[in-house]
Design a protein around this motif. Sequence first.
Motif, short mmCIF file in Angstrom:
data_model
loop_
_atom_site.label_atom_id
_atom_site.label_comp_id
_atom_site.label_asym_id
_atom_site.label_seq_id
_atom_site.Cartn_x
_atom_site.Cartn_y
_atom_site.Cartn_z
N GLU A 239 10.16 41.45 -54.83
CA GLU A 239 10.53 40.10 -54.42
C GLU A 239 9.33 39.49 -53.73
OE1 GLU A 239 13.42 38.98 -50.95
OE2 GLU A 239 14.61 39.37 -52.75
N TYR A 240 9.14 38.17 -53.91
CA TYR A 240 8.02 37.49 -53.27
C TYR A 240 8.44 36.09 -52.86
CZ TYR A 240 7.47 35.41 -57.93
OH TYR A 240 7.70 34.76 -59.12
N ASP A 241 7.65 35.45 -52.02
CA ASP A 241 7.93 34.11 -51.51
C ASP A 241 7.64 33.09 -52.60
OD1 ASP A 241 8.07 31.69 -50.19
OD2 ASP A 241 6.60 32.19 -48.64
N ALA A 242 8.67 32.47 -53.15
CA ALA A 242 8.51 31.51 -54.25
C ALA A 242 7.91 30.18 -53.81
CB ALA A 242 9.87 31.26 -54.91
N SER A 243 7.86 29.93 -52.51
CA SER A 243 7.33 28.64 -52.04
C SER A 243 5.83 28.51 -52.28
CB SER A 243 7.63 28.45 -50.55
OG SER A 243 6.85 29.34 -49.76
N LYS A 244 5.16 29.61 -52.62
CA LYS A 244 3.73 29.55 -52.90
C LYS A 244 3.45 29.17 -54.36
CE LYS A 244 2.69 32.90 -49.30
NZ LYS A 244 2.12 32.05 -48.30
N ASN A 245 4.51 28.88 -55.11
CA ASN A 245 4.42 28.39 -56.49
C ASN A 245 3.77 29.37 -57.48
OD1 ASN A 245 5.72 25.94 -55.92
ND2 ASN A 245 3.81 25.09 -55.14
N ASN A 246 3.86 30.65 -57.21
CA ASN A 246 3.44 31.64 -58.19
C ASN A 246 4.64 32.01 -59.04
OD1 ASN A 246 0.66 32.07 -57.38
ND2 ASN A 246 1.51 32.88 -55.49
N LEU A 247 4.38 32.45 -60.27
CA LEU A 247 5.50 32.80 -61.13
C LEU A 247 5.14 33.94 -62.07
CD1 LEU A 247 4.97 31.55 -64.23
CD2 LEU A 247 5.36 29.43 -63.00
N THR A 248 6.19 34.59 -62.55
CA THR A 248 6.04 35.62 -63.57
C THR A 248 6.85 35.20 -64.79
OG1 THR A 248 7.95 36.87 -62.76
CG2 THR A 248 5.79 37.48 -61.86
N ILE A 249 6.51 35.77 -65.93
CA ILE A 249 7.32 35.58 -67.13
C ILE A 249 7.51 36.94 -67.77
CG2 ILE A 249 6.57 33.21 -67.56
CD1 ILE A 249 4.77 34.39 -69.81
N GLU A 250 8.64 37.12 -68.45
CA GLU A 250 8.87 38.39 -69.13
C GLU A 250 7.79 38.63 -70.16
OE1 GLU A 250 12.74 39.66 -70.33
OE2 GLU A 250 13.69 38.40 -68.80
N LYS A 251 7.29 39.85 -70.19
CA LYS A 251 6.20 40.30 -71.06
C LYS A 251 4.86 39.72 -70.65
CE LYS A 251 9.25 42.54 -73.41
NZ LYS A 251 10.11 43.11 -72.39
N VAL B 239 -3.95 34.98 -64.26
CA VAL B 239 -4.86 33.85 -64.05
C VAL B 239 -4.57 32.70 -65.00
CG1 VAL B 239 -6.72 34.75 -65.53
CG2 VAL B 239 -7.27 33.21 -63.65
N VAL B 240 -4.23 32.97 -66.24
CA VAL B 240 -3.90 31.90 -67.19
C VAL B 240 -2.64 31.17 -66.74
CG1 VAL B 240 -3.29 31.36 -69.58
CG2 VAL B 240 -5.05 33.07 -69.10
N GLY B 241 -1.63 31.93 -66.32
CA GLY B 241 -0.40 31.34 -65.82
C GLY B 241 -0.63 30.46 -64.60
N LYS B 242 -1.57 30.85 -63.74
CA LYS B 242 -1.86 30.06 -62.54
C LYS B 242 -2.47 28.71 -62.92
CE LYS B 242 -4.04 33.46 -60.34
NZ LYS B 242 -4.71 34.24 -59.30
N TYR B 243 -3.36 28.71 -63.89
CA TYR B 243 -3.98 27.45 -64.33
C TYR B 243 -2.95 26.54 -65.01
CZ TYR B 243 -8.77 28.66 -63.16
OH TYR B 243 -9.91 28.96 -62.48
N THR C 172 0.30 26.50 -64.50
CA THR C 172 1.19 26.01 -63.45
C THR C 172 0.55 24.86 -62.68
OG1 THR C 172 2.19 28.20 -63.22
CG2 THR C 172 2.50 26.68 -61.38
N LYS C 173 -0.73 25.00 -62.34
CA LYS C 173 -1.44 23.97 -61.59
C LYS C 173 -1.56 22.68 -62.42
CE LYS C 173 -4.16 22.74 -58.10
NZ LYS C 173 -3.69 22.59 -56.74
N LEU C 174 -1.91 22.82 -63.69
CA LEU C 174 -2.04 21.65 -64.55
C LEU C 174 -0.71 20.94 -64.73
CD1 LEU C 174 -4.48 23.03 -67.26
CD2 LEU C 174 -4.96 21.19 -65.64
N TYR C 175 0.36 21.72 -64.88
CA TYR C 175 1.69 21.14 -65.04
C TYR C 175 2.09 20.37 -63.79
CZ TYR C 175 6.61 20.73 -66.22
OH TYR C 175 7.86 20.23 -66.50
N ALA C 176 1.75 20.89 -62.61
CA ALA C 176 2.10 20.24 -61.35
C ALA C 176 1.34 18.92 -61.18
CB ALA C 176 1.79 21.17 -60.18
N LEU C 177 0.17 18.79 -61.80
CA LEU C 177 -0.64 17.57 -61.68
C LEU C 177 -0.14 16.44 -62.58
CD1 LEU C 177 -4.22 19.15 -61.55
CD2 LEU C 177 -2.89 18.20 -59.64
N ARG C 178 0.75 16.75 -63.52
CA ARG C 178 1.24 15.74 -64.46
C ARG C 178 2.14 14.72 -63.79
NH1 ARG C 178 3.69 18.23 -69.59
NH2 ARG C 178 3.81 16.04 -70.03
#
Length: 195
Positions: free
Chosen positions: A122-134, A183-187, A189-195
């Motif tokens: 479990e981790y703090d979701a407020s930092k906007n990090n995420l995981t995806i299956e696989k 690292v790809v997921g982080k980029y 996520t960041k780009l999506y948040a800027l939209r």
Amino acid sequence: MFTGIIEELGEVSQLIKDKENLHITIKSSITSELKIDQSVAHNGVCLTVVAISGDEYTVTAIKETLEKTNLETLKIGERVNLERAMKLGDRLDGHIVQGHVDQTGICTSVKEENGSWLFSFEYDASKNNLTIEKGSITIDGTSLTVVNSGKNTFSVAIIPYTYQHTRFKNYISSTVVNLEFDVVGKYVTKLYALR
């Protein structure tokens, strides 16, 4: 850059607090192959070798690193996952790992599953990090594949080799671990948040 394939478990032999820094000395069989200024990942945290003596070497963690990782909780005799930086042209056996821990997480369960283990975190979701299956995740420097993914939770399956050759064999419910998200997921996520 690293791959998340742990080379060995080093042993913490000395911890010296110096103002807001922590000097960590590690006993390791790879020490003879290290040099001053070399990068080594310790539980997934990229740190620079600042001293070498016999089979021990020393790295320094600064305040920001200590605040974002589990390094401040280290104890003498504790084992740490070690990986040297990858060489250009080598195979990328894990995934691209920067050695920059995003945040810590907590192990919430360990289940033995007839020859393997399922670890949940479990981790703090407020930092906007995420995981995806696989998708990829790095736990204490170990490159792994996410098998279950929730808003602030995920699980990974551990084979016997990884269990025996990393810190996973010491994890219990409540163990604090370092997490580096893909690292790809982080980029993305960041780009999506800027939209």
